[in-house]
Design a protein around this motif. Structure first.
Motif, PDB file in Angstrom:
ATOM      1  N   ARG A  79      30.839 -65.102  71.066  1.00  0.00           N
ATOM      2  CA  ARG A  79      31.232 -64.034  71.988  1.00  0.00           C
ATOM      3  C   ARG A  79      32.398 -64.527  72.830  1.00  0.00           C
ATOM      4  O   ARG A  79      32.248 -65.469  73.620  1.00  0.00           O
ATOM      5  CB  ARG A  79      30.048 -63.640  72.878  1.00  0.00           C
ATOM      6  CG  ARG A  79      30.339 -62.509  73.863  1.00  0.00           C
ATOM      7  CD  ARG A  79      29.058 -62.038  74.548  1.00  0.00           C
ATOM      8  NE  ARG A  79      29.326 -61.002  75.537  1.00  0.00           N
ATOM      9  CZ  ARG A  79      29.146 -61.156  76.862  1.00  0.00           C
ATOM     10  NH1 ARG A  79      28.658 -62.287  77.340  1.00  0.00           N
ATOM     11  NH2 ARG A  79      29.430 -60.168  77.679  1.00  0.00           N
ATOM     12  N   ILE A  81      35.608 -63.056  75.230  1.00  0.00           N
ATOM     13  CA  ILE A  81      36.262 -61.934  75.898  1.00  0.00           C
ATOM     14  C   ILE A  81      37.501 -62.464  76.608  1.00  0.00           C
ATOM     15  O   ILE A  81      37.404 -63.342  77.470  1.00  0.00           O
ATOM     16  CB  ILE A  81      35.315 -61.255  76.906  1.00  0.00           C
ATOM     17  CG1 ILE A  81      34.060 -60.733  76.179  1.00  0.00           C
ATOM     18  CG2 ILE A  81      36.020 -60.127  77.638  1.00  0.00           C
ATOM     19  CD1 ILE A  81      33.017 -60.139  77.101  1.00  0.00           C
ATOM     20  N   GLN A  87      31.741 -67.857  74.745  1.00  0.00           N
ATOM     21  CA  GLN A  87      30.325 -68.243  74.729  1.00  0.00           C
ATOM     22  C   GLN A  87      29.938 -68.846  73.388  1.00  0.00           C
ATOM     23  O   GLN A  87      30.375 -68.381  72.328  1.00  0.00           O
ATOM     24  CB  GLN A  87      29.453 -67.019  75.022  1.00  0.00           C
ATOM     25  CG  GLN A  87      27.964 -67.326  75.162  1.00  0.00           C
ATOM     26  CD  GLN A  87      27.184 -66.132  75.674  1.00  0.00           C
ATOM     27  OE1 GLN A  87      27.737 -65.263  76.357  1.00  0.00           O
ATOM     28  NE2 GLN A  87      25.907 -66.070  75.352  1.00  0.00           N
ATOM     29  N   LYS A 186      35.351 -64.708  87.820  1.00  0.00           N
ATOM     30  CA  LYS A 186      34.381 -63.614  87.762  1.00  0.00           C
ATOM     31  C   LYS A 186      33.390 -63.793  88.903  1.00  0.00           C
ATOM     32  O   LYS A 186      32.384 -64.480  88.794  1.00  0.00           O
ATOM     33  CB  LYS A 186      33.645 -63.623  86.421  1.00  0.00           C
ATOM     34  CG  LYS A 186      32.903 -62.328  86.115  1.00  0.00           C
ATOM     35  CD  LYS A 186      33.871 -61.202  85.775  1.00  0.00           C
ATOM     36  CE  LYS A 186      33.122 -59.995  85.211  1.00  0.00           C
ATOM     37  NZ  LYS A 186      34.037 -58.883  84.898  1.00  0.00           N
ATOM     38  N   SER A 213      35.831 -58.101  69.801  1.00  0.00           N
ATOM     39  CA  SER A 213      36.180 -56.727  70.112  1.00  0.00           C
ATOM     40  C   SER A 213      35.571 -56.312  71.440  1.00  0.00           C
ATOM     41  O   SER A 213      34.387 -56.557  71.691  1.00  0.00           O
ATOM     42  CB  SER A 213      35.663 -55.808  69.000  1.00  0.00           C
ATOM     43  OG  SER A 213      35.671 -54.464  69.395  1.00  0.00           O
ATOM     44  N   SER A 214      36.369 -55.679  72.283  1.00  0.00           N
ATOM     45  CA  SER A 214      35.835 -55.184  73.550  1.00  0.00           C
ATOM     46  C   SER A 214      34.782 -54.118  73.309  1.00  0.00           C
ATOM     47  O   SER A 214      33.833 -53.971  74.085  1.00  0.00           O
ATOM     48  CB  SER A 214      36.967 -54.642  74.423  1.00  0.00           C
ATOM     49  OG  SER A 214      37.677 -53.613  73.753  1.00  0.00           O
ATOM     50  N   GLU A 216      32.613 -54.184  71.084  1.00  0.00           N
ATOM     51  CA  GLU A 216      31.376 -54.871  70.696  1.00  0.00           C
ATOM     52  C   GLU A 216      30.990 -55.937  71.709  1.00  0.00           C
ATOM     53  O   GLU A 216      30.310 -56.905  71.360  1.00  0.00           O
ATOM     54  CB  GLU A 216      31.546 -55.494  69.303  1.00  0.00           C
ATOM     55  CG  GLU A 216      31.821 -54.487  68.191  1.00  0.00           C
ATOM     56  CD  GLU A 216      30.645 -53.550  67.967  1.00  0.00           C
ATOM     57  OE1 GLU A 216      29.505 -53.986  68.197  1.00  0.00           O
ATOM     58  OE2 GLU A 216      30.875 -52.394  67.568  1.00  0.00           O
ATOM     59  N   ASN A 217      31.434 -55.780  72.945  1.00  0.00           N
ATOM     60  CA  ASN A 217      31.110 -56.716  74.022  1.00  0.00           C
ATOM     61  C   ASN A 217      31.506 -58.151  73.676  1.00  0.00           C
ATOM     62  O   ASN A 217      30.809 -59.100  74.020  1.00  0.00           O
ATOM     63  CB  ASN A 217      29.618 -56.651  74.371  1.00  0.00           C
ATOM     64  CG  ASN A 217      29.307 -57.277  75.726  1.00  0.00           C
ATOM     65  OD1 ASN A 217      30.152 -57.312  76.614  1.00  0.00           O
ATOM     66  ND2 ASN A 217      28.093 -57.789  75.878  1.00  0.00           N
ATOM     67  N   GLY A 218      32.620 -58.287  72.997  1.00  0.00           N
ATOM     68  CA  GLY A 218      33.153 -59.611  72.711  1.00  0.00           C
ATOM     69  C   GLY A 218      32.631 -60.277  71.464  1.00  0.00           C
ATOM     70  O   GLY A 218      33.002 -61.426  71.182  1.00  0.00           O
ATOM     71  N   ALA A 219      31.776 -59.634  70.690  1.00  0.00           N
ATOM     72  CA  ALA A 219      31.261 -60.231  69.457  1.00  0.00           C
ATOM     73  C   ALA A 219      32.412 -60.511  68.499  1.00  0.00           C
ATOM     74  O   ALA A 219      33.269 -59.660  68.273  1.00  0.00           O
ATOM     75  CB  ALA A 219      30.230 -59.315  68.804  1.00  0.00           C
TER      76      ALA A 219
END
Length: 280
Positions: A79, A81, A87, A186, A213-214, A216-219
């Motif tokens: 993940r 972003i 992550q 953050k 991908s934004s 896909e929440n960063g997946a």
């Protein structure tokens, strides 16, 4: 062969890297203990994280133990972003996995003693900001130590660029093996996640990791991986990097200069002490 990498207080500070390297033997530099240096190798380069056990002893012990067992080798940055974080640490590669070890309690605040070597940067209505080691923190002032039973002051790590934090589920006590490396600030993470270290070299590598991908929440599809992750203490001597980080009056002088340049826009997250890397 000597390799110098300077993490700058500002872009202009990068230009000062040769001069910094020449003075690395001065008292304004400290050497990171090898057991507190996490070495993350990727196909895009090496990331060096200084662990901070004074801030999060249980998280640091977990990261050290898993790394030196080879647990992280081959695991994905599943993940990512942009301008937030990358992550990793999940053996399933989905964000749902962890080690077989029990989950850890949250270490969101810590007690700061005078021996922590706090370098004050600014005073805000919420407290003093500054550095403990390479970590940005907000803390009660030293005067608070005179009225507490343990002669310490409350402090909390801040999620600035480069800070490493423990990932978790909805429970505050659910951190296990997953962690993330910040690429932007953050504030909403402050006091809600466990910060356990900071990248002292290789932020260019962290920022180069393939983003997700934004939508896909960063997946990430076909993500980058950690090819090998160990503490420096666990590496063969010939492969072990040595890191020196600017400290004391050296940092204070640079903070003063950058504060003057940035004026009202100056923030603790602008402060990342330069580092010199030798060997490895």
């Amino acid at each position: 062969m000597k390799i110098v990498t300077a993490a700058a207080l500002s872009l202009s500070l990068l230009a000062a890297a040769p001069a910094i390297a020449q003075t690395a033997a001065s008292p304004h530099w400290r050497t990171v203990a090898p057991e507190n240096l996490l070495v993350i190798d990727t196909a895009k380069g090496r990331i060096l994280v200084e662990l901070e056990p004074r801030m999060a002893p249980q998280a640091v012990a977990r990261i050290r133990g898993l790394a030196d067992q080879g647990f992280y080798d081959g695991l994905k940055f599943h993940r990512v972003i942009t301008d937030f974080m990358a992550q990793t640490g999940d053996p399933l590669g989905t964000g749902q996995g962890g080690s077989e070890l029990p989950d850890l309690p949250g270490e969101f605040q810590f007690r700061r003693g005078r021996d922590a070597g706090f370098a004050a940067v600014a005073t805000t209505p919420q407290g003093q900001t500054g550095l403990v080691g390479s970590m940005p923190v907000i803390t009660q002032p030293d005067a608070q130590m005179m009225v507490t039973a343990d002669f310490k002051a409350g402090a909390q790590g801040l999620f600035c660029p480069g800070v490493a934090g423990m990932a978790r589920a909805s429970s505050p006590d659910s951190a296990n093996s997953q962690f993330f490396l910040m690429t932007g600030p953050k504030d909403s993470l402050n006091g809600n996640y466990t910060p356990f270290g900071r990248v002292v070299a290789g932020m260019d590598v962290v920022r180069a990791l393939k983003p997700g991908s934004s939508a896909e929440n960063g997946a990430v599809i076909d993500p980058d991986v950690m090819t090998r992750t160990r503490t420096a203490a666990a590496l063969p001597e010939g492969e072990r990097p040595t890191v020196r980080v600017m400290t004391g009056a050296g940092v204070q002088a640079e903070v003063a200069r950058v504060r003057t340049e940035q004026g009202a826009a100056f923030d603790i997250c602008d402060v990342q002490p330069p580092a010199e890397v030798v060997g490895g």
